[in-house]
Design an enzyme around this catalytic site. Structure first.
Site, PDB file in Angstrom:
ATOM      1  N   GLY A  43       0.814  -1.210   0.000  1.00  0.00           N
ATOM      2  CA  GLY A  43       0.000   0.000   0.000  1.00  0.00           C
ATOM      3  C   GLY A  43       0.849   1.262   0.000  1.00  0.00           C
ATOM      4  N   THR A  44       1.951   1.234   0.739  1.00  0.00           N
ATOM      5  CA  THR A  44       2.802   2.424   0.821  1.00  0.00           C
ATOM      6  C   THR A  44       3.336   2.810  -0.558  1.00  0.00           C
ATOM      7  OG1 THR A  44       3.426   1.876   3.082  1.00  0.00           O
ATOM      8  CG2 THR A  44       4.889   3.382   1.896  1.00  0.00           C
ATOM      9  N   ASN A  80      -7.867   3.897   9.145  1.00  0.00           N
ATOM     10  CA  ASN A  80      -7.253   2.709   9.747  1.00  0.00           C
ATOM     11  C   ASN A  80      -7.268   2.722  11.269  1.00  0.00           C
ATOM     12  OD1 ASN A  80      -5.390   4.823   8.636  1.00  0.00           O
ATOM     13  ND2 ASN A  80      -3.978   3.878  10.069  1.00  0.00           N
ATOM     14  N   THR A 127      11.455  -6.730 -10.983  1.00  0.00           N
ATOM     15  CA  THR A 127      10.922  -8.071 -11.260  1.00  0.00           C
ATOM     16  C   THR A 127       9.647  -8.300 -10.460  1.00  0.00           C
ATOM     17  OG1 THR A 127      13.150  -8.883 -11.654  1.00  0.00           O
ATOM     18  CG2 THR A 127      11.478 -10.546 -11.145  1.00  0.00           C
ATOM     19  N   HIS A 141      -1.947  -7.661   2.385  1.00  0.00           N
ATOM     20  CA  HIS A 141      -1.893  -8.263   3.725  1.00  0.00           C
ATOM     21  C   HIS A 141      -3.034  -7.806   4.622  1.00  0.00           C
ATOM     22  CE1 HIS A 141       0.026  -5.028   6.320  1.00  0.00           C
ATOM     23  NE2 HIS A 141       0.342  -4.549   5.136  1.00  0.00           N
ATOM     24  N   CYS A 155       2.535   1.110  12.092  1.00  0.00           N
ATOM     25  CA  CYS A 155       3.828   1.718  11.786  1.00  0.00           C
ATOM     26  C   CYS A 155       4.131   2.887  12.707  1.00  0.00           C
ATOM     27  CB  CYS A 155       3.869   2.164  10.338  1.00  0.00           C
ATOM     28  SG  CYS A 155       2.412   3.019   9.876  1.00  0.00           S
ATOM     29  N   SER A 184      -3.592  -3.116  -0.602  1.00  0.00           N
ATOM     30  CA  SER A 184      -2.507  -3.857   0.031  1.00  0.00           C
ATOM     31  C   SER A 184      -3.006  -5.242   0.430  1.00  0.00           C
ATOM     32  CB  SER A 184      -2.031  -3.093   1.266  1.00  0.00           C
ATOM     33  OG  SER A 184      -1.070  -3.848   1.953  1.00  0.00           O
ATOM     34  N   GLN A 189      -7.725  -0.097   3.747  1.00  0.00           N
ATOM     35  CA  GLN A 189      -8.512  -0.713   4.824  1.00  0.00           C
ATOM     36  C   GLN A 189      -9.861  -1.261   4.346  1.00  0.00           C
ATOM     37  OE1 GLN A 189      -7.749  -1.476   8.005  1.00  0.00           O
ATOM     38  NE2 GLN A 189      -5.691  -0.637   7.876  1.00  0.00           N
TER      39      GLN A 189
HETATM   40  N1  PLP Z   1      -2.777   2.988   3.946  1.00  0.00           N
HETATM   41  C1  PLP Z   1      -3.484   2.567   5.012  1.00  0.00           C
HETATM   42  C2  PLP Z   1      -4.823   3.174   5.281  1.00  0.00           C
HETATM   43  C3  PLP Z   1      -2.981   1.573   5.851  1.00  0.00           C
HETATM   44  O1  PLP Z   1      -3.701   1.171   6.918  1.00  0.00           O
HETATM   45  C4  PLP Z   1      -1.706   1.017   5.559  1.00  0.00           C
HETATM   46  C5  PLP Z   1      -1.116  -0.004   6.446  1.00  0.00           C
HETATM   47  O2  PLP Z   1      -1.385  -0.063   7.629  1.00  0.00           O
HETATM   48  C6  PLP Z   1      -1.011   1.482   4.420  1.00  0.00           C
HETATM   49  C7  PLP Z   1      -1.574   2.473   3.649  1.00  0.00           C
HETATM   50  C8  PLP Z   1       0.328   0.933   4.057  1.00  0.00           C
HETATM   51  O3  PLP Z   1       0.194  -0.351   3.472  1.00  0.00           O
HETATM   52  P1  PLP Z   1       1.444  -1.364   3.453  1.00  0.00           P
HETATM   53  O4  PLP Z   1       1.606  -1.891   4.832  1.00  0.00           O
HETATM   54  O5  PLP Z   1       1.033  -2.442   2.482  1.00  0.00           O
HETATM   55  O6  PLP Z   1       2.615  -0.606   2.954  1.00  0.00           O
END
Ligand code: PLP
Length: 380
Positions: free
Chosen positions: A75-76, A155, A239, A203, A326, A201, A183
């Site tokens: 996601g990041t 989140n 890759t 996971h 995080c 994302s 989310q």
């Molecule tokens: N955006 C939101 C709303 C999230 O909750 C998160 C992860 O907690 C992310 C972005 C980042 O995703 P990733 O952990 O896959 O980098």
């Protein structure tokens, strides 16, 4: 109950990989290991699997063509690609960005990084429920606004945002809307959140870590931010992580196919948990209002430190967090709850509990008793 000793209530941080998803991924680590960019049969085999995974994911998301999907490492990276990629490709339109103040750091820091390129960033606070008003977004926009970023669901609080109305305001002013759907993906259909681009994302929906996608609508101008090979139509070098892509695609379809059933069960557990905590522990309050994701509740405990509660609950077999995984562990209080206008003691005493597919009523019993014990101990 997951185990007699430990209950996991932190699904907004991450989810376990589904067993069927894992089985689908396994061959791509060893037998089907070819580089999907290679010309030979090993490469063609994985390239075909990636194409099938992309198509399946596009169908699950309801997007067309599947080429709007750009696979990323999560996601990041998707937020970085969408926000920086779109803004830097459209500097002829202006250098102003509007961001909701409750965004994940992946969005906030992507926007802040744009300042190096002469961009200005305006933050829009939510109301006391944690809802971003479409009018507040419209008021913050200027003639030179290139992009607005507003997430589908927060989140930390689970509060679902009025993205369709925000989109109308953004489009009426000729800018792009970026929507972080990390989310909500796998829980709510993407069609609920009209936007020019999205971050996903794996996971968060029972897929593997290190896999995500930016979905950028056809016709939206953007540049790549990862220099490298020609992968992803030249827009994201590197890759492809074939096992993760296969797993993400399968996990998304699976999650959406059982979203209604899972959602109903999970919301019942969450609501019962919330009801008991609020009625059995004095000085508690839920943070966030309006429509929320079925899985998340954010509760403040008067006279307690949220970090302390999380630490002691862990010792007592309950995994939860003070907010984003995080940033929990960081000393600064939640920027989300602060932006909602909550006073500092309420912000500092907040804990997020997020339920998932494998939770049971016994987990609720276990967690509520543990919380009562821990809060009693902290309050002395
Ligand atoms: N955006 C939101 C709303 C999230 O909750 C998160 C992860 O907690 C992310 C972005 C980042 O995703 P990733 O952990 O896959 O980098």
């Amino acid at each position: 109950m997951q185990s007699t000793e430990r209950v996991y209530l932190d699904h907004a941080a991450t989810t376990p990989v589904d067993g069927g998803v894992l089985n689908d991924m396994l061959p791509y680590f060893s037998e089907l290991f070819g580089n999907s960019s290679s010309q030979h049969s090993f490469g063609r085999q994985t390239a075909n699997a990636v194409t099938a995974a992309r198509d399946k994911m596009a169908v699950a998301l309801g997007i067309s063509p599947a080429a709007e999907l750009y696979f990323t490492c999560g996601g990041t990276e998707a937020d970085n690609l969408g926000i920086k990629g779109i803004c830097l490709a459209n500097v002829d339109r202006g250098r102003h960005v509007v961001i909701s103040a409750i965004e994940h750091p992946a969005v906030i820091e992507s926007a802040n990084d744009l300042k190096k390129y002469g961009f200005e960033v305006t933050f829009v606070n939510p109301d006391g429920r944690g809802v971003i008003s479409p009018k507040a977004i419209a008021d913050a926009m200027r003639q030179d606004t290139v992009l607005v970023a507003a997430m589908s669901a927060n989140n930390e609080t689970g509060v679902i945002q009025p993205i369709a109305d925000i989109y109308s305001e953004v489009k009426a002013r000729g800018a792009y809307l970026w929507c972080d759907c990390v989310q909500s993906a796998g829980v709510l259909p993407l069609s609920r959140f009209p936007a020019d681009g999205y971050a996903l994302s794996a996971h968060k929906f029972y897929g593997p870590k290190g896999a995500g996608a930016a979905c950028i609508k056809k016709g939206v101008r953007f540049i790549r931010i990862m220099s490298g090979g020609h992968q992803e139509r030249g827009m994201r070098g590197g890759t492809l992580n074939t096992p993760a892509i296969i797993g993400m695609s399968h996990a998304l379809s699976l999650s959406l196919s059982c979203a209604a059933e899972d959602g109903e069960r999970i919301v019942r557990l969450r609501d019962e948990f919330e009801r008991r905590v609020l009625s059995q522990i004095d000085g508690t309050a839920v943070n966030g209002g309006g429509e929320r994701l079925p899985s998340v509740t954010n509760i403040s405990f008067d006279g307690c430190d949220g970090q302390n509660i999380v630490f002691l609950l862990d010792l007592n077999g309950v995994a939860c967090s003070t907010g984003a995984a995080c940033s929990s562990g960081a000393a600064s209080p939640s920027h989300v709850l602060s932006a909602m206008g909550l006073d500092e003691s309420r912000v500092r005493s907040a804990v997020r509990f997020s339920f998932g597919r494998n939770n049971t009523a016994a987990d609720v019993d276990f967690a509520v008793e543990a919380i009562k014990k821990v809060v009693r101990a902290i309050r002395g």
